[in-house]
Design a protein around this motif. Structure first.
Motif, short mmCIF file in Angstrom:
data_model
loop_
_atom_site.label_atom_id
_atom_site.label_comp_id
_atom_site.label_asym_id
_atom_site.label_seq_id
_atom_site.Cartn_x
_atom_site.Cartn_y
_atom_site.Cartn_z
N CYS A 74 -3.61 30.79 41.29
CA CYS A 74 -3.24 29.40 41.36
C CYS A 74 -3.53 28.88 42.64
O CYS A 74 -3.82 29.73 43.62
N ARG A 75 -3.86 27.71 42.61
CA ARG A 75 -4.61 27.37 43.93
C ARG A 75 -3.83 25.82 44.19
O ARG A 75 -3.29 25.27 43.52
N ASN A 76 -3.88 25.47 45.51
CA ASN A 76 -2.93 24.30 46.02
C ASN A 76 -3.88 22.84 45.68
O ASN A 76 -3.16 21.89 45.87
N ILE A 77 -4.78 22.87 44.86
CA ILE A 77 -5.20 21.82 44.14
C ILE A 77 -4.82 21.50 43.04
O ILE A 77 -4.90 20.43 42.33
N GLU A 78 -4.08 22.61 42.50
CA GLU A 78 -3.32 22.41 40.90
C GLU A 78 -2.19 21.79 40.76
O GLU A 78 -1.22 22.42 40.98
N LYS A 79 -2.17 20.34 40.70
CA LYS A 79 -0.91 19.73 40.96
C LYS A 79 0.07 19.93 39.76
O LYS A 79 1.41 19.88 39.75
N ASN A 80 -0.52 20.52 38.55
CA ASN A 80 0.21 20.76 37.23
C ASN A 80 1.07 22.03 37.39
O ASN A 80 1.65 22.39 36.53
N LYS A 81 0.78 22.78 38.40
CA LYS A 81 1.16 24.09 38.65
C LYS A 81 2.46 24.08 39.55
O LYS A 81 2.38 23.27 40.56
N SER A 82 3.32 24.92 39.51
CA SER A 82 4.50 24.92 40.65
C SER A 82 4.63 26.37 41.20
O SER A 82 5.74 26.74 41.73
N CYS A 83 3.59 27.01 41.17
CA CYS A 83 3.59 28.32 41.76
C CYS A 83 3.97 28.19 43.37
O CYS A 83 3.41 27.48 44.13
N THR A 84 4.46 29.40 43.81
CA THR A 84 4.64 29.45 45.32
C THR A 84 3.25 29.85 46.03
O THR A 84 2.60 30.88 45.60
N GLY A 86 1.02 30.28 49.97
CA GLY A 86 1.25 30.28 51.50
C GLY A 86 0.01 29.72 52.29
O GLY A 86 -0.63 28.79 51.68
N LEU A 87 -0.10 30.46 53.39
CA LEU A 87 -1.61 29.89 54.25
C LEU A 87 -2.57 29.87 53.63
O LEU A 87 -3.61 28.92 53.88
N ALA A 88 -2.85 30.68 52.63
CA ALA A 88 -4.22 30.89 51.91
C ALA A 88 -4.45 29.71 51.12
O ALA A 88 -5.73 29.35 51.01
N GLY A 89 -3.43 28.91 50.75
CA GLY A 89 -3.32 27.78 49.76
C GLY A 89 -3.99 28.47 48.38
O GLY A 89 -4.38 27.59 47.46
N ALA A 90 -3.78 29.80 47.96
CA ALA A 90 -4.08 30.18 46.91
C ALA A 90 -3.32 31.65 46.72
O ALA A 90 -2.78 32.22 47.80
N VAL A 197 -10.04 26.28 50.84
CA VAL A 197 -9.90 26.02 49.29
C VAL A 197 -10.52 24.88 48.91
O VAL A 197 -10.68 24.01 49.46
N ASN A 198 -11.60 25.25 47.58
CA ASN A 198 -12.38 24.40 47.03
C ASN A 198 -11.74 23.17 46.82
O ASN A 198 -10.87 23.20 45.90
N GLY A 199 -12.12 22.07 47.07
CA GLY A 199 -11.37 20.75 46.50
C GLY A 199 -10.26 20.21 47.17
O GLY A 199 -9.56 19.37 46.94
N ALA A 200 -9.79 21.12 48.14
CA ALA A 200 -8.44 20.76 48.91
C ALA A 200 -8.62 19.52 49.79
O ALA A 200 -9.48 19.21 50.46
N ASP A 201 -7.44 18.69 49.81
CA ASP A 201 -7.32 17.60 50.68
C ASP A 201 -6.16 17.99 51.52
O ASP A 201 -5.62 19.26 51.44
N LEU A 206 -0.08 20.68 52.06
CA LEU A 206 1.49 20.14 52.31
C LEU A 206 2.29 21.13 51.03
O LEU A 206 3.60 21.06 51.21
N ARG A 207 1.74 21.35 50.13
CA ARG A 207 2.31 22.06 48.80
C ARG A 207 2.52 23.41 49.17
O ARG A 207 3.29 24.08 48.30
N CYS A 208 2.05 23.88 49.98
CA CYS A 208 2.00 25.27 50.23
C CYS A 208 3.40 25.89 50.99
O CYS A 208 3.56 25.67 52.46
N SER A 209 4.60 26.21 50.47
CA SER A 209 5.90 26.25 51.09
C SER A 209 5.96 27.27 51.94
O SER A 209 6.79 27.20 52.86
N LEU A 210 5.01 28.31 51.91
CA LEU A 210 5.17 29.59 52.71
C LEU A 210 4.13 29.31 53.85
O LEU A 210 3.86 30.21 54.93
#
Length: 358
Positions: A74-84, A86-90, A197-201, A206-210
């Motif tokens: 799971c990566r932080n660029i995937e808006k359709n996922k709700s996974c937790t 952290g810092l790595a963004g993945a 993270v590839n493709g990250a803005d 900001l989606r990374c809760s941890l």
């Protein structure tokens, strides 16, 4: 920094956060190499890594990953996922009751690193599988037993590789999710953590809760932000939203480490879909400079340094940029690392001169 340079004592933690320009670690890895070899005794540990190979993405070039079992990412660029995240963004998750992954640091054409302490950030609630290693050099300690924590492995010797085994030991355990690994030792020097993270803005992080919690565990002394390319890549980019997201990211960072210096790098000149020159890079750079100035942050203006509007063509002709006119080849990223290192040393020299004018 003065104590480290003059006496060879202490550690400095630098965290570099970015997008695809950072995930492969050529730009940040070059900066790490130059900083750590600039003075004797400056090489600390390798720092924070995420094994992107586990989730079928490109890894940093300076460590290898092998694994067994089925892992999903799971990566932080995937808006359709709700996974937790952290810092790595993945994150990497396995539901296999027996699985493993191995890390091996590469030293070919790169400094040799080893470690004797390893923090594995992962889910730690009652449904998490256990993690252990069979390495005889290790003993295992659980230092935090909550959903936000990590498992700490303390070694009796130094190593440049390690295998982790994931297993189900209780019927209530359902899965194991990895958020990142910090490779540590007690050696004095600079520890340069790179997170990309590839493709990250900016909004992706900001989606990374941890993020705030895990960033605080690295106790950063300096943070470098190399984002903005993907915020202005679309012709419909939203600069007011970009500015707000930058402010929110600064807030997250300063919640983790209130007085930490922050350096923004502006995005490089680029083309949209290889054909259309992107005029919004200049606009995004101006937004970054404005936000940095208003929030006591610094800026390294890569866009201006590489030549500004149209300069991507020159870098491509010089063999420094990739054919997509968005990324760079290894020599191009190494040049960026050299240029940022030179700017840092110049700023440090100016600081020393002001403190000791005679």
């Amino acid at each position: 920094m003065n104590t480290l340079v003059a006496k060879g004592e202490g550690q400095i933690n630098i965290v570099h956060i970015g997008d695809s320009h950072i995930q492969a670690d050529y730009f940040s890895g070059r900066m790490r190499e130059r900083l750590q070899t600039f003075f004797l005794g400056g090489k600390g540990s390798r720092g924070f890594i995420f094994p992107f190979r586990l989730i079928h993405s490109n890894n940093a070039f300076n460590f290898a990953v092998t694994s067994s079992g089925l892992w999903t990412g799971c990566r932080n660029i995937e808006k359709n996922k709700s996974c937790t995240l952290g810092l790595a963004g993945a994150s990497a998750t396995t539901k296999d009751s027996i699985s493993s992954f191995s890390i091996r640091l590469r030293s070919k054409d790169y400094p040799y690193y080893d470690f004797n302490r390893v923090k594995v950030f992962h889910n730690m609630d009652s449904t998490s599988f256990d993690i252990e290693t069979s390495n005889y050099l290790l003993k295992q300690e659980f230092v935090e037993n909550d959903s936000l924590g990590y498992t700490l492995f303390v070694m009796n010797g130094y190593s440049d590789s390690l295998t982790f085994y994931i297993s189900k030991t209780d019927t209530i355990q359902k899965s194991f999710t990895l958020y990142g690994i910090n490779l540590e030792n007690e050696d004095p020097g600079i520890i340069y953590h790179s997170i990309g993270v590839n493709g990250a803005d900016v909004e992706s992080f900001l989606r990374c809760s941890l993020l705030t919690y895990q960033l605080s565990k690295l106790t950063p002394d300096w943070i470098i932000i190399s984002l903005g390319t993907n915020d202005c890549y679309s012709a419909k980019c939203n600069m007011p939203a970009f500015e707000k997201n930058l402010l929110d990211l600064i807030t997250k960072i300063r919640t983790a480490q209130p007085k930490v210096p922050i350096l923004f790098t502006t995005p490089a000149d680029n083309y949209r879909r290889r054909r259309y020159h992107n005029p919004d890079v200049a606009v995004a750079s101006d937004v970054i400079i404005k936000v940095a100035k208003e929030n006591n942050c610094s800026v390294w203006n890569l866009y201006q340094i590489m030549g500004g509007y149209g300069s991507m063509g020159s870098w491509l002709k010089s063999g420094l940029a990739a054919r997509d006119k968005l990324h760079f080849d290894k020599p191009g990223y190494y040049l960026q690392g050299d240029l940022l290192f030179t700017a840092f040393i110049k700023a440090y020299d100016n600081y020393i001169d002001k403190k000791n004018p005679f």
